[in-house]
Design a protein around this motif. Structure first.
Motif: not given
Length: 387
Positions: A130-131, A159-161, A170-171, A218-219
């Motif tokens: 997410r952002g 949602y860090a699209q 990276k998020v 995010y992995f």
């Protein structure tokens, strides 16, 4: 010690048992420990832990002290270089921690790592990445603009699209169901803010890691099931606490203004209404047929008696893996995965691969007497005892 896995439990005895079994598999080759904190459950969670896992450290709180305080209590007892905050309604793959540890050791200024989360039907959970929910980003979320313009940087930040679910990167914000970090960082950040009972705590911790000049990731190379609806029933109490949590985060990190206050109140009420509607989603219809991934004929007979419907064994060690259309044949199907025969990693892979609106899944955790799963991310899961 390499790793401490922190599991905070409240009244999800069967999901907790399955979770601990999966974590045990995942840390078998590591110098690691499991710490379970129970927030004064009224079910037999603690009795189960004492009987099934007497070697695991169990901390019994005398009250439900909330998500932040409960986890802070657990981390205070942890000895690992790294910690993983893990929900009890999750299932990790056999190599989840091995992969994430290897990734973590290569990073500079490491913050918090999250992973790919799916629900009990195999669908990707977008909150895996997410952002920062600034007022504008929250606005795009509340009113669904991120769905209408998924490729627009202006609207797709919640949602860090910008980052595909199949790519590591990276998020800003990770979800509290799975948060992996160095214990020293958690301590430097003073853990979860105990002024927030739940729901904004993971956003707040992630944001403070960024403020501390750390990089959150995010992995995507490991997938974890998060049944989700099991840990939070969308009732009136949930709505009240969600509103309080969002207000807490904005008041803590953003400058106040009249417009901001009005927008947040309207937005939270709207989002709460949507959540309330989602929480009443009906469960899927009863399956028309059942498929057991196992070679255990006696288990198939027991399940046939329970469901009053023939349970067909599918032995994929002898047969090739099939796609969902081959299994379905136009019917609603429930697939039961025998964990004595199918590893947790394989269970996750099957659920993720065969996801279909007409398929539901249950897992029969090894050395237990129940099958367990969830047909909807908005409702409690299902547990069926096998005598």
């Amino acid at each position: 010690m390499q790793l401490s896995v922190i599991i905070l439990n409240y009244n999800v005895r069967y999901f907790l048992e399955q979770c601990v079994l999966s974590v045990q598999e995942a840390i078998a080759a590591l110098d690691a420990e499991i710490i379970v904190i129970d927030n004064n459950s009224t079910d037999d969670s603690c009795l189960m832990m004492n009987e099934r896992f007497p070697e695991i450290k169990l901390i019994r709180n005398k009250e439900n002290s909330g998500f932040p305080k409960g986890n802070n209590i657990g981390v205070a007892k942890a000895q690992g270089k790294y910690i993983c905050i893990l929900n009890p309604d999750t299932v990790v793959a056999d190599d989840t921690f091995i992969k994430i540890l290897a990734f973590a050791e290569k990073q500079m200024n490491l913050g918090i790592i999250g992973c790919k989360l799916i629900d009990g039907t195999g669908k990707f959970l977008p909150e895996s990445k997410r952002g920062i929910p600034t007022p504008w980003v929250a606005f795009t979320k509340f009113f669904g603009l991120y769905k209408i313009f998924p490729k627009s940087n202006l609207f797709n930040q919640y949602y860090a699209q910008h980052l595909s679910e199949t790519r590591t990167g990276k998020v800003d914000i990770l979800v509290g169901a799975f948060m992996f970090m160095q214990r020293d960082l958690y301590i430097d950040l003073e853990g979860f803010d105990e002024d927030c009972f739940m729901y904004a705590d993971d956003i707040d911790l992630s944001y403070r890691a960024l403020q501390n000049k750390k990089s959150n990731y995010y992995f995507h190379e490991t997938t974890v099931i998060h049944f989700k609806g099991e840990s939070t029933v969308k009732d009136e109490k949930y709505m009240k606490r969600f509103q309080e949590a969002m207000s807490f985060f904005y008041q803590k990190h953003f400058r106040k203004s009249f417009f901001f206050e009005v927008f947040i109140k309207v937005g939270i009420l709207f989002f709460s209404f949507v959540k309330m509607f989602q929480g009443k989603t009906k469960l899927k219809p009863v399956p028309e047929s059942y498929v057991l991934y196992s070679s255990n004929e006696k288990l198939a007979e027991k399940l046939t008696a329970i469901f009053k419907n023939k349970v067909v064994i599918f032995d994929f060690k002898k047969e090739k893996m099939v796609n969902s259309s081959h299994i379905l044949g136009g019917k609603r199907v429930e697939i039961i995965l025998d964990n004595r025969y199918v590893s947790f990693k394989k269970c996750i892979k099957i659920i993720e691969t065969l996801k279909d609106k007409s398929i539901t899944f249950k897992i029969f955790p090894k050395n237990t007497n129940f099958i367990i799963g969830s047909d909807s991310r908005n409702d409690r899961g299902q547990i069926i005892k096998i005598e």
